[in-house]
Design an enzyme around this catalytic site. Structure first.
Site, PDB file in Angstrom:
ATOM      1  N   LYS A 490      33.831  39.015  31.241  1.00 54.02           N
ATOM      2  CA  LYS A 490      33.015  39.773  32.202  1.00 54.02           C
ATOM      3  C   LYS A 490      31.783  40.380  31.535  1.00 54.02           C
ATOM      4  O   LYS A 490      30.651  40.199  32.005  1.00 54.02           O
ATOM      5  CB  LYS A 490      33.855  40.906  32.834  1.00 54.02           C
ATOM      6  CG  LYS A 490      35.061  40.445  33.619  1.00 54.02           C
ATOM      7  CD  LYS A 490      35.812  41.608  34.210  1.00 54.02           C
ATOM      8  CE  LYS A 490      36.301  42.611  33.179  1.00 54.02           C
ATOM      9  NZ  LYS A 490      37.250  42.023  32.209  1.00 54.02           N
ATOM     10  N   SER A 558      38.905  46.298  37.156  1.00 56.47           N
ATOM     11  CA  SER A 558      39.100  46.717  38.564  1.00 56.47           C
ATOM     12  C   SER A 558      40.206  45.894  39.209  1.00 56.47           C
ATOM     13  O   SER A 558      39.940  45.048  40.067  1.00 56.47           O
ATOM     14  CB  SER A 558      37.802  46.625  39.360  1.00 56.47           C
ATOM     15  OG  SER A 558      37.161  45.382  39.213  1.00 56.47           O
TER      16      SER A 558
END
Length: 647
Positions: A490, A558
């Site tokens: 990410k 998340s």
């Protein structure tokens, strides 16, 4: 014509014998009887279902085929045909009949000469407390049953506490199975004394104690000339039915309060008519009366009260009406039209008591739908101030609420709502919490008051808008939300995207999970609750940056869909772009650049996503990149192409 003439099993009643005014009078009398909603509750096997069955039988609300089936079932379930098992009328679930207990909430209707009734038979087992709360939420009165042989038990106290908590102020202590203690007055008096001591402790101001036998019928219905059962000559009070027929109920008092009508529907059949439809919850309203719309605060006067049968001169609590106003005011579903001089409050922060009703524990900080009256908003529940032990009434420390737990917590809604304290108004003080993904009702709550801080903090308008910020930067704000497992890539891909955007002269900012935890979120750990709060804070920061006109890139695991959806709902349509960095667990673990997977596998690192904490992959991400098939640079090019044009 008496009520006995119209019982369902009374063959002497012939409707065709009524003509003209007799039929009209009969129908009018039936339609205008008051309705009393009540519940029966208590410990397991105290005789709740038997009592309700007896009430249905004695009020002749059983058809002949039902009676025949009941007699057959009574033989099948062990009464040998000598007595009718009235509980079988109510215990409809097969599991209940097999176990001899009530699991679900069963609602039954019956009627007498003076009143109509809806009774809820609620479960006695502690594990079904949530079902009992459901039955009590609309009740005007509670019948607390106590087995005369056992006295006041813990579950009796639990249900009494919940009844009081839910605002039921009419309580009947029905000491049942008096036939099994030879109708002994001393036994009855002892139970009443024990319950009175307990009732005073929890704040129950008054109750009516009645010695009964649901099985034999003692003191269920009035005897000759209204006398009590001959088996209890020492008892001088009312029978249960007489008490239920004569007790004052909520609708009578509701008409005495200030006017309130939650708006269910804006009625606009054509350009010449605009009305606001709903049920009057409190008070009385007449044409010409001044009203205020809450939470907006706009005022007007009632022009007409419209119904299907014609306009009314006045409307009272309990009536469904459509109001037209003299002025064009902004009013929609969820708003409350109220007396102008005494409107309800509006706030977005509250303290409330919450009864948790879901197998999954409360997630503090997570967004749930809060439904109060006709209003539906997003609400975040903060960690409970304390949990209430319903057996000892102690206040216990708690970080969350489990199934059937009761606690006090603060809530924040995404916009102000009209409300009143639950003790004043059930309609505007009671709410339910609904899981946004499953649509399951997970909790029920009662508002105490709004928080003072909500009244002291106001939104300060500014001259330069988010549109101005966007125009100055010559770009449309966006939040690129990168989500995926630890080690998926990410941060690497987000960094590549930001570099390419910088070469395109775009104004950006990258929020990285590790970097944020060095400062803004350094106080948070990695429990589920802390992860939820971590994402909530990041969402708020990302929203502010988007308001400033920036393209914001966030790189966070998340793990939960609910929190990603929460951030999406903070932003205007189209500005939240979910980027799923789709990397299999075995690939991410093989990379293990930071050594975190190794620590998690050895037990040194708890609550690690993918190992002992779940990751919920996106179901409909706007962009998906696979780092097994793409290099970080290729993934960045794919993302840039997907978000073009940038204006």
């Amino acid at each position: 014509m008496t009520g006995e003439d119209v019982k369902l099993t009374d063959q002497s009643f012939q409707p065709e014998s009524l003509i003209g005014e007799d039929i009209a009078a009969y129908l009018h009398a039936q339609q205008h009887k008051q309705m009393l909603r009540f519940i029966t509750c208590g410990s397991v096997d105290d005789g709740k279902s038997t009592l309700i069955g007896r009430l249905l039988y004695d009020s002749k609300m059983i058809f002949e085929d039902q009676l025949a089936a009941l007699e057959s079932d009574s033989i099948k379930h062990g009464t040998q045909g000598q007595e009718i098992d009235f509980a079988l009328l109510v215990d409809g679930l097969a599991a209940e009949r097999e176990q001899g207990i009530t699991i679900d909430v069963a609602y039954r209707f019956f009627s007498t000469d003076k009143r109509k009734f809806i009774v809820a038979d609620t479960p006695g087992h502690e594990q079904y407390t949530r079902n009992m709360v459901t039955g009590a939420s609309t009740a005007d009165l509670a019948v607390i049953l106590v087995d005369a042989r056992k006295g006041v038990l813990e579950q009796t106290k639990r249900h009494s506490f919940l009844v009081h908590l839910l605002g039921i102020r009419h309580v009947v202590l029905a000491v049942n199975k008096m036939d099994l203690v030879d109708y002994d007055q001393a036994t009855f008096d002892g139970i009443v004394r024990d319950y009175a001591d307990f009732a005073e402790e929890i704040g129950v101001e008054a109750f009516t104690a009645i010695p009964i036998s649901g099985f034999k019928g003692d003191n269920i219905t009035p005897g000759d000339n209204g006398a009590p059962s001959p088996n209890t000559p020492w008892y001088e009070g009312p029978s249960l039915i007489h008490h239920l027929e004569t007790i004052e109920i909520a609708n009578t008092r509701a008409q005495e309060r200030s006017f309130r009508m939650p708006v269910q529907w804006v009625n606009r059949p054509n350009l010449d008519f605009r009305g606001f439809s709903g049920i009057v919850s409190d008070g009385t309203i007449k044409p010409g009366d001044p009203v205020r719309v809450v939470p907006s605060g706009k005022t007007s006067r009632v022009k007409k009260i419209v119904t299907f049968d014609g306009d009314l001169d006045a409307a009272v609590a309990g009536q469904s009406v459509t109001l037209t106003l003299e002025d064009e005011v902004d009013c929609s579903r969820g708003d409350v039209i109220a007396a102008a001089g005494d409107p309800p409050e509006a706030s977005d922060q509250f303290e409330a008591t919450i009864v948790w009703m879901d197998e999954q524990a409360l997630k503090p900080g997570r967004g749930y739908w809060l439904k109060l009256g006709t209003q539906t908003v997003t609400a975040n529940v903060q960690p409970p101030k304390y949990e209430i032990c319903v057996n000892t009434f102690e206040h216990l420390a708690a970080k969350t609420l489990e199934l059937n737990d009761i606690g006090v917590a603060e809530l924040r809604t995404d916009r102000p709502i009209a409300f009143e304290a639950y003790e004043t108004s059930r309609q505007l003080g009671g709410f339910v919490l609904i899981d946004k993904f499953t649509n399951a009702t997970v909790g029920a709550g009662m508002i105490h008051f709004s928080l003072r801080r909500a009244q002291n903090v106001h939104w300060q308008p500014t001259s330069i808008t988010r549109e101005d910020h966007s125009a100055l930067k010559n770009q449309k704000p966006r939040v690129l939300w990168f989500t995926g497992l630890s080690g998926s890539g990410k941060s690497t891909i987000a960094n590549e995207v930001e570099k390419k955007l910088a070469l395109m002269n775009r104004h950006t900012f990258l929020l990285d999970g590790d970097n944020i935890r060095h400062g803004l979120n350094k106080d948070l750990g990695f429990t589920e609750t802390d992860r939820i709060e971590n994402i909530r804070r990041i969402g708020e920061v990302a929203k502010l940056m988007a308001d400033a006109g920036l393209i914001v890139l966030t790189a966070f695991i998340s793990p939960f869909r609910a929190e990603r959806r929460m951030v999406r709902e903070m932003l205007p349509e189209g500005e939240f772009i979910e980027v799923f960095v789709d990397t299999p667990l075995e690939v991410a673990e093989a990379r293990d650049v930071k050594g975190l997977y190794k620590k998690a596998r050895s037990g040194q690192l708890k609550n690690f996503t993918g190992i002992d904490s779940p990751y919920e992959p996106p179901e409909n991400a706007e962009i998906r990149v696979n780092t097994v098939e793409m290099t970080p640079e290729e993934a960045a090019d794919h993302i840039i192409a997907a978000i073009l044009p940038l204006k």
